[in-house]
Design a protein around this motif. Structure first.
Motif, mmCIF file in Angstrom:
data_model
loop_
_atom_site.group_PDB
_atom_site.id
_atom_site.type_symbol
_atom_site.label_atom_id
_atom_site.label_comp_id
_atom_site.label_asym_id
_atom_site.label_seq_id
_atom_site.Cartn_x
_atom_site.Cartn_y
_atom_site.Cartn_z
ATOM 1 N N PHE A 270 9.811 9.658 -4.817
ATOM 2 C CA PHE A 270 10.064 9.639 -3.375
ATOM 3 C C PHE A 270 11.065 8.539 -3.024
ATOM 4 O O PHE A 270 12.057 8.773 -2.316
ATOM 5 N N TYR A 271 10.825 7.341 -3.570
ATOM 6 C CA TYR A 271 11.731 6.238 -3.264
ATOM 7 C C TYR A 271 13.092 6.412 -3.956
ATOM 8 O O TYR A 271 14.118 5.969 -3.437
ATOM 9 N N ALA B 142 0.863 -1.185 0.000
ATOM 10 C CA ALA B 142 0.000 0.000 0.000
ATOM 11 C C ALA B 142 0.898 1.233 0.000
ATOM 12 O O ALA B 142 1.959 1.237 0.616
ATOM 13 N N PHE B 143 0.446 2.229 -0.715
ATOM 14 C CA PHE B 143 1.212 3.471 -0.809
ATOM 15 C C PHE B 143 0.252 4.640 -0.607
ATOM 16 O O PHE B 143 -0.960 4.468 -0.669
ATOM 17 N N ARG B 144 0.806 5.802 -0.364
ATOM 18 C CA ARG B 144 -0.052 6.967 -0.140
ATOM 19 C C ARG B 144 -0.929 7.217 -1.367
ATOM 20 O O ARG B 144 -0.424 7.432 -2.480
ATOM 21 N N GLN C 63 -2.715 9.607 -2.299
ATOM 22 C CA GLN C 63 -2.808 10.956 -2.886
ATOM 23 C C GLN C 63 -1.766 11.213 -3.970
ATOM 24 O O GLN C 63 -1.840 12.231 -4.658
ATOM 25 N N PHE C 64 -0.798 10.324 -4.107
ATOM 26 C CA PHE C 64 0.319 10.590 -5.012
ATOM 27 C C PHE C 64 0.208 9.753 -6.284
ATOM 28 O O PHE C 64 -0.321 8.645 -6.264
ATOM 29 N N GLU D 137 5.239 10.206 -8.858
ATOM 30 C CA GLU D 137 5.637 10.912 -7.633
ATOM 31 C C GLU D 137 6.100 9.926 -6.558
ATOM 32 O O GLU D 137 7.072 10.188 -5.841
ATOM 33 N N THR D 138 5.392 8.814 -6.449
ATOM 34 C CA THR D 138 5.769 7.827 -5.430
ATOM 35 C C THR D 138 7.147 7.240 -5.732
ATOM 36 O O THR D 138 7.985 7.086 -4.834
#
Lengths: 289, 301
Positions: free
Chosen positions: A121-122, A108-110, A112-113, A117-118
């Motif tokens: 982040f990583y 599961a990831f945020r 909203q992104f 974008e996710t």
């Protein structure tokens, strides 16, 4: 990969990858990337892993199978560096940057992104530079790069989790139930992705109850039960040794003890001859631990 | 990786069997600063893109603007006094609303396990999350206060008798000090919310923990002080120190000492300012320390 009692036995994997340049590993084809010796893990009085030994070579797919509660997830979390073993030794071949990529059982990831974008982040966490679209293309999600994670289906989220695991090109990929809950088409796609990743030089360790996928992608099947690796060999060899037509039946021959409320017939190689095949082939459907 | 070998700085290091290098041994380096800012940006973006936080901020802003406006804006000093109790109660509520679903959200969804496979340290993750949420929180706190600060000289009514009787001069400086102290108070409450976020292990326990923590922070400490005074444990010498140990009381005391003009000059000191600053600082550090220690347990430990 093999059970290590005797310590190291060569896998007779039939479809190991040939391109070893992709992953951020130092190993060449066939080099041992993960070496586990007598791993032990207890939670209070409950011993989940009692004596687990195996090795995994670069560019191979190594599938842990076994009934619920057999310790597959625990073992993968130890390899991923999320859990310390109570005893034993684990060596993961060193690499610059991230060593192990990880897909949890329920990724599961945020919400909203976007996917891009996710991954960005990583990318920053891994301190590497990647092209997010390229990473998504590995799993076939490049067409939805700008979609929000919250708008993905369960299967796409799982594929995205696999894409995330490859950020930084870690030499080892640990995938916990990569095909759980997926439809047949998506399951087949995940299998193809996993084979491709091994083809790029990643060493893949995965846990699953989906023996169909295991049969298709595994170089080595490791039957984990009763806290130890009961057997480690290629799907073909397991079928041949147990004189089984299916991998499901072959794996069942190596299960011992009780799992999920069902008593599993204790067996050794060749036990499949006694006519009890089939009744214990449903083991391991569901979540581990 | 072996248990006998020295642990690396991160779980990713431990997975690779690496001990931390010289560059990694420094508390600050480009990689860590970059990771911290990355986490902060993610948290700020999460706040901006989540309607719940916008709703919280709007409700907070409406209440903060409406309450003093109902009685008329007579000047900055009356405004500070009108806002004091409201802010003292609502800022912790807002801060817990903004801060509770940080570590807890990542832990509950399992994304925290994924993050741990990257070479990121606990304090980098927690501090980054705190900074990102803090920016969002400060915007929510400052917006209504700025509105009031700008509106006050425009709609100012004649000076009140309170000001006349205490012979003080109204000044925007008092209000600016109040705003600054409110921001500090909010940051302290956010640190405590982060601690709750790390301690809670599920959404349900998170909600319960927030309710308990808010009651303790907003009411509990003051009640203990009252009890202490009633039982004779606290006298005039120890009372200011006891008040400084309570976040809302420390905030209240600092406001009365520094942002309320000469209102308290005729009576006993409202608080020991130095002790109050120290008290708030300790709560902030303690909150972040607990959040860091409880975010996850490094495999090497």
């Amino acid at each position: 990969m093999s059970d290590t009692d005797p310590p190291v036995t060569e896998s007779d994997g039939e479809s190991t990858a040939t391109d070893r340049e992709g992953a951020n590993g130092e190993g060449s084809a066939g080099e041992e990337v993960v070496v586990a010796e007598s791993l032990h893990r207890s939670f209070g009085d409950l011993t989940v892993l009692s004596d687990v030994s195996f090795t995994a070579e670069s560019g191979t797919v190594n599938c842990f199978v076994g009934p619920n509660g057999s310790g597959k997830t625990t073992l993968l979390r130890i390899v991923a560096g999320l859990l310390a073993p109570s005893g034993g030794r684990l060596d993961v071949a060193g690499a610059e940057g991230r060593a192990v990529g990880y897909l949890p059982q329920n990724p599961a990831f945020r919400a909203q992104f976007t996917l891009t974008e996710t991954l960005a982040f990583y990318e920053d966490l891994a301190d590497v530079e990647i092209d997010p679209v390229d990473v998504l293309a590995r799993v076939g999600l490049d067409a939805v790069a700008d979609r929000r994670v919250g708008d993905l289906s369960g299967g796409m989220t799982r594929l995205f989790g696999i894409a995330q695991a490859t950020v930084g090109d870690p030499p080892v990929l640990v995938l916990d139930e990569p095909s759980s809950g997926l439809d047949p088409t998506m399951t087949e796609h995940v299998g193809t992705v996993i084979r491709d990743l091994a083809g790029q030089g990643h060493t893949v360790l995965l846990a699953t109850h989906d023996l169909g996928t295991v049969d298709r992608v595994a170089d080595t099947v490791l039957v984990l039960d009763d806290g130890v690796v009961q057997v480690a060999d290629s799907p073909e060899t397991l079928r041949r040794e147990t004189e089984s037509e299916t991998l499901t039946h072959a794996v069942a021959q190596y299960l011992v003890g009780e799992a999920g409320g069902l008593t599993v017939r204790t067996g050794t190689r060749g036990d499949g001859e006694n006519g009890e095949s089939g009744e214990d082939t449903e083991h391991g459907v569901g979540d581990d631990e | 990786m072996s248990e006998a070998e020295p642990a690396g700085d991160t779980d990713a290091d431990n997975a690779a069997g690496r001990a931390s290098g010289e560059d990694d041994a420094r508390p600050w380096n480009d990689r860590r600063v970059g990771q911290l800012l990355t986490v902060a940006q993610r948290e700020f973006d999460t706040v901006v893109r989540t309607r719940t936080y916008a709703a919280l901020a709007v409700v907070f802003g409406l209440v903060v603007v409406a309450l003093p406006s109902l009685g008329g804006l007579a000047g900055y000093l009356p405004l500070v006094l009108d806002l004091l109790t409201t802010v003292e109660v609502l800022v912790p509520v807002l801060a817990f609303g903004f801060g509770t679903w940080t570590v807890l959200a990542d832990a509950e969804t399992g994304e925290l396990a994924v993050i741990r496979t990257y070479p990121v340290e606990r304090w980098t993750y927690v501090l980054g999350a705190y900074l990102g949420r803090a920016v969002g929180l400060l915007v929510a706190i400052l917006a209504p206060l700025v509105v009031l600060g700008v509106a006050t000289p425009v709609v100012r009514e004649p000076a009140t008798s309170v000001l006349a009787s205490h012979g003080t001069v109204d000044s925007p400086t008092y209000f600016l000090r109040f705003v600054a102290l409110t921001c500090v108070y909010g940051l302290v409450a956010l640190a405590l919310a982060m601690a709750v976020s790390s301690l809670a292990r599920s959404r349900r326990s998170g909600v319960a923990s927030v309710v308990v923590a808010l009651l303790v922070v907003v009411l509990g400490f003051d009640l203990l002080v009252v009890l202490g005074v009633g039982q004779g444990f606290l006298g005039s010498g120890t009372l200011p120190l006891a008040l400084a140990a309570s976040p809302p009381a420390a905030f209240r005391g600092l406001v009365l000492e520094t942002a309320a003009g000469g209102l308290v000059e005729t009576g006993p000191p409202a608080a020991n300012a130095a002790a109050s600053v120290l008290g708030l600082g300790c709560w902030l550090v303690a909150g972040l320390a607990v959040a860091t220690l409880r975010a996850w347990s490094p495999v090497g430990e």
